[in-house]
Design a protein around this motif. Sequence first.
Motif, short mmCIF file in Angstrom:
data_model
loop_
_atom_site.label_atom_id
_atom_site.label_comp_id
_atom_site.label_asym_id
_atom_site.label_seq_id
_atom_site.Cartn_x
_atom_site.Cartn_y
_atom_site.Cartn_z
N PRO A 196 0.84 -1.20 0.00
CA PRO A 196 0.00 0.00 0.00
C PRO A 196 0.88 1.25 0.00
O PRO A 196 1.87 1.32 0.73
CB PRO A 196 -0.80 -0.12 1.30
N ALA A 197 0.52 2.22 -0.80
CA ALA A 197 1.33 3.42 -0.91
C ALA A 197 1.18 4.30 0.33
O ALA A 197 0.06 4.65 0.70
CB ALA A 197 0.93 4.22 -2.14
N PRO A 198 2.30 4.67 0.99
CA PRO A 198 2.21 5.64 2.09
C PRO A 198 1.64 6.96 1.57
O PRO A 198 1.75 7.28 0.38
CB PRO A 198 3.67 5.80 2.53
N ALA A 199 1.07 7.73 2.47
CA ALA A 199 0.43 8.98 2.07
C ALA A 199 1.38 9.91 1.34
O ALA A 199 1.02 10.55 0.34
CB ALA A 199 -0.17 9.67 3.30
N VAL A 200 2.63 10.00 1.81
CA VAL A 200 3.58 10.91 1.18
C VAL A 200 3.89 10.47 -0.25
O VAL A 200 4.08 11.31 -1.14
CB VAL A 200 4.88 11.01 2.02
#
Length: 238
Positions: A108-112
Amino acid sequence: MRDEAPRAVTAICRALEEQIEHGLLAAGSKLPAERKLSEVFDTTRITLREALGQLEAQGLIYREERRGWFVSLPRLAYNPLVRSHFDAMVGEQGRTPSTEVIAARLMPAPAVICDLLELPALSSVIQIRRARRVDGRLVLYVEHYLNPAYFPGILDFDLTLSLTELYARQYDIHYGRVRFDMVPTALHLEAAAALKVSVGSPALRITRVNRDQHGRLIDCDIECWRHDAIHVSVEVPE
């Protein structure tokens, strides 16, 4: 009495600097153990370590966990305006590059990373974590984040090789516009472990956000360089 320790630190620094400048302590060579150096300079380990710490801050020596102290090799010239990649940059300066893959996965892609790659919430990205060496010395920890839509099956390839060349060869993708951000920082746990130094050691963090030849945001790199490994050198054309 209060001035004795600072004078001892200065004397040790000057002595080691002279040995390095005259080539008696060659670049890349290992310093004697701290116990031996304490005996040579007739000082305490505390005073010796303060002197070594000052020389490390100057970039003259460096320490690796469980290996000891070494004389620093010359810094690499890093020009962000030149289209290149790690292996080519190092090789062009007469040095020897090598890379090891720490981990590679879909996650899952981190928010940043969603912000950098302009991905919607709950997107997936390919993360590749690598440690890179110059002449055998660990100098760079990097996290690559790839938009998986553009790189199907990339985890099946040899990721110790240049991603730039892999993109071109397997996907006909070439770098276009790139954005750089550079800030001094302290190494976080994963970076420090990869570079075999203490958490909080000084570093230069370079974040690159890359578009391809069609203007698509394809990946970003977060590089953590040892502070004494590179110098940024840029010549702006007229």
